[in-house]
Design a protein around this motif. Structure first.
Motif, mmCIF file in Angstrom:
data_model
loop_
_atom_site.group_PDB
_atom_site.id
_atom_site.type_symbol
_atom_site.label_atom_id
_atom_site.label_comp_id
_atom_site.label_asym_id
_atom_site.label_seq_id
_atom_site.Cartn_x
_atom_site.Cartn_y
_atom_site.Cartn_z
ATOM 1 N N ARG A 171 0.835 -1.201 0.000
ATOM 2 C CA ARG A 171 0.000 0.000 0.000
ATOM 3 C C ARG A 171 0.873 1.255 0.000
ATOM 4 O O ARG A 171 0.607 2.202 -0.742
ATOM 5 C CB ARG A 171 -0.940 0.038 1.203
ATOM 6 N N THR A 180 0.927 3.752 -3.257
ATOM 7 C CA THR A 180 0.508 5.131 -2.997
ATOM 8 C C THR A 180 1.566 6.114 -3.473
ATOM 9 O O THR A 180 1.253 7.138 -4.102
ATOM 10 C CB THR A 180 0.221 5.335 -1.504
ATOM 11 N N SER A 199 -7.368 2.151 -1.360
ATOM 12 C CA SER A 199 -6.041 1.621 -1.047
ATOM 13 C C SER A 199 -5.999 0.545 0.031
ATOM 14 O O SER A 199 -5.064 -0.264 0.028
ATOM 15 C CB SER A 199 -5.095 2.771 -0.669
ATOM 16 N N LEU A 211 -5.031 -2.980 -0.979
ATOM 17 C CA LEU A 211 -3.640 -3.307 -1.298
ATOM 18 C C LEU A 211 -2.953 -4.061 -0.177
ATOM 19 O O LEU A 211 -1.926 -4.719 -0.397
ATOM 20 C CB LEU A 211 -2.878 -2.022 -1.629
ATOM 21 N N ASP A 212 -3.509 -3.993 1.026
ATOM 22 C CA ASP A 212 -2.929 -4.735 2.149
ATOM 23 C C ASP A 212 -3.129 -6.237 2.001
ATOM 24 O O ASP A 212 -2.538 -7.019 2.746
ATOM 25 C CB ASP A 212 -3.536 -4.259 3.471
ATOM 26 N N ARG A 243 -8.080 -4.476 -7.218
ATOM 27 C CA ARG A 243 -6.662 -4.185 -7.403
ATOM 28 C C ARG A 243 -6.330 -4.021 -8.890
ATOM 29 O O ARG A 243 -5.600 -3.106 -9.288
ATOM 30 C CB ARG A 243 -5.814 -5.279 -6.770
#
Length: 340
Positions: free
Chosen positions: A166, A170, A202, A205-206, A288
């Protein structure tokens, strides 16, 4: 474009003088580096790649020291796929020659040159399907390679490798949006709105916890096909300069450029056999993938300004890529609404 004298100086720096060279020919198709194919009198085929001078106002933020990424890609991918071997490299921009990489030439022609787009169709439908399956297996092997210590671009153009995907992604999207503002690039929405939407999405994204080897430019121009019709194979994967350590799903954007990867049954069958398990397009993967489509299409729109693209190309990019970016942004919005 670099001069012949620059290429000659690079070759001299590794002991290759004019009397050792059989032929020298520029390679076309790229839009960033100067690329030259050099055949030596002993039969060796080399490719010399030299970046443009780092003149202010001509590069996007992530494009600094791209050859560092390329060398890393070939070094890390060498046991997983047919890629060039790095023979000599100088990555220090302050070196007397400037930065360069000399690599072995892979056999074959760019896939898009023989796939029919230019009226020079060589591959049958059955062979296209077989090659897509082979490519799926190769890409799965590439994606099995894990990065050495974090996420992001090895060249550190946007800072050190990040501990989470993430954070890395970013930084990547923030950089391209800042470039859009700097170059006043034409986008379908404001950079503030795009940034806010990507930030809202976002947390997905983890879901990515392993920094995989991602080429991120696997369109058919960077895939070489070797052999005679009926027995063709993937001869090489080239131009790894835009690689990063990140989410393997990101590679599916260029692999299905302007298309839907979920419909590429042959590639996905090969990818599943190469990875040992089928790829499931669940809500996380789809969101994603939409984010990575946004990122690539942003790059394609913004880079036309520092590249000083001719009006014809500007018009084509806006007509073809602008709607793709808007579609990807819409997919992000739809996914976020479904999560609420």
């Amino acid at each position: 474009m670099q001069s012949d004298d620059t290429t000659a100086a690079v070759l001299r720096s590794v002991g290759v003088t004019k009397d050792l060279i059989a032929t020298v020919a520029p390679l076309v198709g790229g839009t960033f580096n100067a690329v030259t194919r050099v055949t030596l009198i002993d039969g060796s085929d080399w490719v010399v790649k030299i970046p443009p001078p780092p003149t202010d106002g001509t590069l996007m933020s992530y494009e600094r020291d791209l050859l560092v990424n390329e060398v890393e890609f070939y070094t890390c991918a060498g046991e997983s796929a047919a890629v060039p071997r790095v023979l000599h490299s100088e990555l220090d921009p302050d070196a007397p020659t400037g930065p360069y990489v000399i690599m072995s030439a892979c056999p074959g022609r760019p896939w898009h040159d023989i796939a029919g787009a230019a009226g020079d169709r060589v591959l049958s439908d059955d062979e296209e399907r077989r090659l897509r399956n082979e490519l799926g297996r190769i890409v799965a092997r590439l994606h099995s390679v894990t990065g050495p210590g974090g996420f992001g671009y090895p060249a550190r153009a946007l800072g050190p490798l990040a501990p989470t995907w993430r954070q890395a992604f970013t930084a990547m999207t923030d950089a391209v949006l800042a470039d859009a503002d700097t170059y006043r690039a034409r986008l379908p929405r404001s950079t503030a709105d795009i940034r806010a939407l990507i930030t809202a999405a976002s947390p997905v994204l983890d879901d990515v916890t392993r920094p995989a080897l991602v080429h991120f430019d696997l369109w058919q121009g960077n895939l070489l096909v070797d052999g005679e019709p009926g027995t063709c194979t993937i001869g090489g994967i080239i131009d790894g300069e835009r690689m990063f350590w990140g989410d393997p799903v990101a590679d599916f954007v260029s692999l299905a450029l302007f298309a839907n990867m979920e419909e590429d049954e042959d590639f996905l069958a090969g990818y599943g056999s190469g990875s040992g398990q089928p790829l499931v397009f669940d809500a996380s993967v789809r969101l994603r993938l939409a984010l990575y489509r946004c990122y690539l299409y942003l790059i394609m729109l913004v880079e036309t300004v520092p590249r000083r693209a001719p009006q014809e190309h500007l018009d084509w990019t806006w007509k073809e890529v602008g709607p793709q970016l808007e579609s990807a942004l819409g997919d992000v919005e739809s996914a976020l609404r479904a999560r609420d």
